[in-house]
Each structure stands twice: as structure tokens, then as C-alpha cells.
Design a protein around this motif. Structure first.
Motif, mmCIF file in Angstrom:
data_model
loop_
_atom_site.group_PDB
_atom_site.id
_atom_site.type_symbol
_atom_site.label_atom_id
_atom_site.label_comp_id
_atom_site.label_asym_id
_atom_site.label_seq_id
_atom_site.Cartn_x
_atom_site.Cartn_y
_atom_site.Cartn_z
ATOM 1 N N VAL A 50 -103.692 -40.164 -22.530
ATOM 2 C CA VAL A 50 -104.689 -39.088 -22.712
ATOM 3 C C VAL A 50 -106.044 -38.885 -23.420
ATOM 4 N N LYS A 51 -106.059 -39.856 -24.840
ATOM 5 C CA LYS A 51 -106.977 -40.004 -25.823
ATOM 6 C C LYS A 51 -107.500 -41.172 -25.464
ATOM 7 N N ILE A 52 -107.258 -42.161 -24.260
ATOM 8 C CA ILE A 52 -107.846 -43.270 -23.189
ATOM 9 C C ILE A 52 -108.595 -42.269 -22.483
ATOM 10 N N ASP A 53 -107.831 -41.246 -22.003
ATOM 11 C CA ASP A 53 -109.079 -40.312 -20.791
ATOM 12 C C ASP A 53 -110.126 -40.310 -21.225
ATOM 13 N N GLU A 54 -109.762 -39.401 -22.696
ATOM 14 C CA GLU A 54 -110.766 -38.801 -23.055
ATOM 15 C C GLU A 54 -112.281 -39.662 -23.398
ATOM 16 N N LEU A 55 -111.762 -41.014 -24.265
ATOM 17 C CA LEU A 55 -112.507 -41.791 -24.461
ATOM 18 C C LEU A 55 -113.396 -42.873 -23.694
ATOM 19 N N LYS A 56 -112.786 -42.900 -22.545
ATOM 20 C CA LYS A 56 -113.487 -43.865 -21.211
ATOM 21 C C LYS A 56 -113.814 -42.274 -20.659
ATOM 22 N N ARG A 57 -114.217 -41.591 -20.792
ATOM 23 C CA ARG A 57 -115.278 -40.533 -20.139
ATOM 24 C C ARG A 57 -116.284 -40.486 -21.312
ATOM 25 N N LYS A 58 -115.461 -40.361 -22.481
ATOM 26 C CA LYS A 58 -117.388 -40.500 -23.993
ATOM 27 C C LYS A 58 -117.842 -41.716 -23.637
ATOM 28 N N MET A 59 -117.205 -42.737 -23.107
ATOM 29 C CA MET A 59 -117.594 -44.321 -22.761
ATOM 30 C C MET A 59 -119.078 -44.054 -21.695
ATOM 31 N N GLY A 60 -118.458 -43.043 -21.125
ATOM 32 C CA GLY A 60 -119.579 -43.413 -19.605
ATOM 33 C C GLY A 60 -120.526 -42.632 -20.309
ATOM 34 N N GLN A 61 -120.943 -41.250 -20.884
ATOM 35 C CA GLN A 61 -121.832 -40.294 -20.987
ATOM 36 C C GLN A 61 -121.883 -41.443 -22.485
ATOM 37 N N VAL A 62 -122.286 -42.160 -23.257
ATOM 38 C CA VAL A 62 -122.195 -42.611 -24.438
ATOM 39 C C VAL A 62 -123.128 -43.602 -23.683
ATOM 40 N N MET A 63 -122.361 -44.737 -22.876
ATOM 41 C CA MET A 63 -123.571 -45.843 -22.476
ATOM 42 C C MET A 63 -124.631 -45.424 -21.365
ATOM 43 N N GLN A 64 -124.837 -44.470 -20.491
ATOM 44 C CA GLN A 64 -125.412 -43.433 -20.196
ATOM 45 C C GLN A 64 -126.876 -43.155 -20.912
ATOM 46 N N GLU A 137 -128.823 -46.360 -33.274
ATOM 47 C CA GLU A 137 -127.795 -45.424 -33.490
ATOM 48 C C GLU A 137 -126.678 -45.620 -32.098
ATOM 49 N N VAL A 138 -127.468 -44.881 -30.736
ATOM 50 C CA VAL A 138 -126.942 -44.561 -29.467
ATOM 51 C C VAL A 138 -125.695 -46.100 -29.382
ATOM 52 N N TYR A 139 -126.556 -47.574 -29.496
ATOM 53 C CA TYR A 139 -125.517 -48.500 -28.961
ATOM 54 C C TYR A 139 -124.851 -48.745 -30.433
ATOM 55 N N THR A 140 -124.192 -48.594 -31.509
ATOM 56 C CA THR A 140 -124.099 -48.095 -32.656
ATOM 57 C C THR A 140 -122.529 -47.414 -32.176
ATOM 58 N N LYS A 141 -122.607 -46.672 -31.458
ATOM 59 C CA LYS A 141 -122.114 -45.123 -31.131
ATOM 60 C C LYS A 141 -121.318 -46.034 -30.021
ATOM 61 N N ALA A 142 -122.076 -46.324 -29.519
ATOM 62 C CA ALA A 142 -120.947 -47.184 -27.862
ATOM 63 C C ALA A 142 -120.263 -48.551 -28.717
ATOM 64 N N VAL A 143 -120.746 -49.193 -29.408
ATOM 65 C CA VAL A 143 -119.601 -50.224 -30.260
ATOM 66 C C VAL A 143 -118.282 -49.193 -30.640
ATOM 67 N N GLN A 144 -118.809 -48.596 -31.652
ATOM 68 C CA GLN A 144 -117.712 -47.323 -32.173
ATOM 69 C C GLN A 144 -116.199 -47.822 -31.276
ATOM 70 N N THR A 145 -117.503 -46.603 -29.849
ATOM 71 C CA THR A 145 -116.132 -46.181 -29.007
ATOM 72 C C THR A 145 -115.777 -46.914 -27.661
ATOM 73 N N LEU A 146 -116.244 -47.877 -28.365
ATOM 74 C CA LEU A 146 -115.525 -49.379 -27.220
ATOM 75 C C LEU A 146 -114.595 -50.254 -28.468
ATOM 76 N N VAL A 147 -114.137 -49.829 -29.584
ATOM 77 C CA VAL A 147 -113.184 -50.100 -30.669
ATOM 78 C C VAL A 147 -112.442 -49.825 -30.620
ATOM 79 N N GLU A 148 -112.576 -48.125 -29.885
ATOM 80 C CA GLU A 148 -111.427 -47.428 -30.825
ATOM 81 C C GLU A 148 -110.754 -47.698 -29.099
ATOM 82 N N LEU A 149 -111.658 -47.520 -27.728
ATOM 83 C CA LEU A 149 -110.806 -47.360 -26.833
ATOM 84 C C LEU A 149 -110.476 -49.534 -26.611
ATOM 85 N N ALA A 150 -110.183 -50.055 -27.081
ATOM 86 C CA ALA A 150 -109.627 -51.345 -26.740
ATOM 87 C C ALA A 150 -108.194 -51.313 -27.377
ATOM 88 N N SER A 151 -108.642 -50.380 -29.237
ATOM 89 C CA SER A 151 -107.441 -50.555 -30.038
ATOM 90 C C SER A 151 -106.308 -49.750 -29.237
#
Length: 261
Positions: A50-64, A137-151
């Protein structure tokens, strides 16, 4: 592979029966523990999914949003990539890994942290400073989200393999090992019961033979005693006849009166 008609090749003894009962108890305990472990891992696995699905959706929005911020920076300040490369000496955003124990399974957890001072504090000083800071700030948040997703992705892969292995062990214990132990215990019990019946029959036969022999000996002793009693009776009669003189009348010869000289 099924253990319904299988048993261990073992000599049926009382000690073997005790050992097999202990092994069966251990197998049942292990099956219960592995079953609970599988349930706990499956629960955590579903939560991670469930968390992976949420983070992937969030990752799409953050990268956009990050792409739009970078486009704004490039529109206002032009190409600043050479300035970034000159200012960057070491990485400011770093990742450290630690481990989390989940029902005996060590899952890696990645965390992002900031190290050092801001190397781009003077970038965009002339123009576009606000847009550059926003993009940072946006790219820092994107990297943080990417690290969480990788974990979570790493934990997802590890848990998937562990759950499959645990379920294989649970099925093997439930459908192979426990039935095999139960069949072996039934075999040992049946063999021991057969040995008890054979021993009882043998003892019964031995007891019957002893009774027959005792009866024969008793009859022989009775016969000897009867003969002994009969012999003593004849001796008593003869002794009484001697004492009364009756035996002398029988033993004496009569005189022949008619043919007497």
C-alpha cells in the motif's frame, strides 16, 4: 509429495516411540511458529504494498512539480548547469542504511540526511533566486521520496522471497513431516501391541505347559503314595498274623494219618 502413506524406517521400540513423539511435538510447535511468522510477514508485506502504491503516485506528482520548477528556472535565469557543477564539490544529500527486524527478517531501511552547508547560496543572486530555491526544495523532496521508495521496494523484494520460503516450509511440515511422524508412531504402536499379544500368548502357553507338568507330577506322586500305602498295609497284615500265630497254622504241614506207617 505427500506423507499420508509414508513412514520412517525405524525399529519399533519404546524408546523409538518416545523419540518420535518428541519429534512430532517439535514439528507441531515449529509449524505453529512458522505459521505465525508467515502471517506477520504477510501483514507487513501488504502494508508495504500500500505504501509503495502511495509513494509512486506521490513520486509522479513531485517529479511533475520539479520539472515545472526547473522549466521556470531555465526560463528566467537561462542555463545554470555550469554554475551548479562548479559550486558542487561534495554531495550535500546523503543516504544512510540501517536494519529493521521484522519477525526475524532483517529489512534494510534507507534514510536521507543533509551534510554540510548550502553550496548554492549565491546561485541566482542576480535574478531568479526565488525560483532556484523553490526548484531546490522540490528536487530535495523528490530525492527524499525516491529514497523512501527504494527502501520500500527493497523490503518488498526481500519479504516476497522470505514469505515464499516460509510458506514452503509450513506446507512441508504440515503435509509431509507431521503425517510421516504420525504414520511412524502408528506403526510403532501397532508393532508394540503385536509384540505384547505375542508375549501374552507365549506366557499363556508356558503357563499351560507348567500346569500340565505339575498335574502329571502330582498324579505320579499320588500313585507312588498309594503304592506306598498299599505296601505298608500288607506288611501290617503279615505282622499281625505272625503275632497271633495264624501264619504258623498256614505254614505247618498236616500229618498224613491214613498212609501213616
Amino acid at each position: 509429495m505427500s506423507g499420508n502413506n509414508q513412514k520412517l524406517n525405524i525399529f519399533p521400540t519404546r524408546m523409538a516411540l518416545t523419540n518420535m513423539k518428541l519429534k512430532l511435538k517439535g514439528a507441531q510447535t515449529g509449524h505453529s511458529l512458522l505459521k505465525r511468522k508467515s502471517e506477520a510477514l504477510t501483514k507487513r508485506f501488504r502494508g508495504i504494498t500500500v505504501k509503495i502504491d502511495e509513494l509512486k503516485r506521490k513520486m509522479g506528482q513531485v517529479m511533475q512539480l520539479a520539472s515545472f520548477s526547473l522549466a521556470e528556472v531555465q526560463y528566467i535565469t537561462g542555463d545554470i548547469s555550469y554554475q551548479i557543477q562548479e559550486s558542487s564539490k561534495t554531495a550535500q544529500l546523503r543516504v544512510r542504511a540501517k536494519q529493521e527486524n521484522v519477525s526475524g527478517v532483517m529489512l534494510p531501511v534507507f534514510e536521507m540526511f543533509v551534510e554540510g552547508s548550502n553550496a548554492f547560496e549565491f546561485t541566482g543572486l542576480g535574478r531568479g533566486g526565488q525560483q532556484i530555491q523553490k526548484a531546490k526544495e522540490v528536487y530535495t523532496k523528490a530525492v527524499q521520496t525516491l529514497v523512501e521508495l527504494a527502501s520500500l521496494q527493497t523490503a518488498f523484494v526481500i519479504l516476497d522471497e522470505v514469505i515464499k520460503a516460509t510458506n514452503r516450509r509450513v506446507n512441508a511440515i504440515e503435509h509431509v513431516i507431521i503425517p510421516r511422524y504420525e504414520n511412524t508412531i502408528k506403526y510403532i504402536i501397532s508393532e508394540l501391541d503385536e509384540q505384547d499379544r505375542e508375549e501374552f500368548f507365549r506366557l499363556k502357553k508356558v503357563q499351560g505347559k507348567k500346569k500340565e507338568r505339575a498335574a502329571v507330577d502330582e498324579a505320579a506322586r499320588g500313585k507312588k503314595l498309594q503304592l506306598a500305602l498299599n505296601g505298608e498295609t500288607d506288611d501290617l497284615i503279615l505282622q499281625a498274623a505272625h503275632e497271633t500265630g495264624q501264619i504258623d497254622l498256614v505254614d505247618q504241614e498236616d500229618d498224613d494219618i491214613i498212609f501213616r506207617d
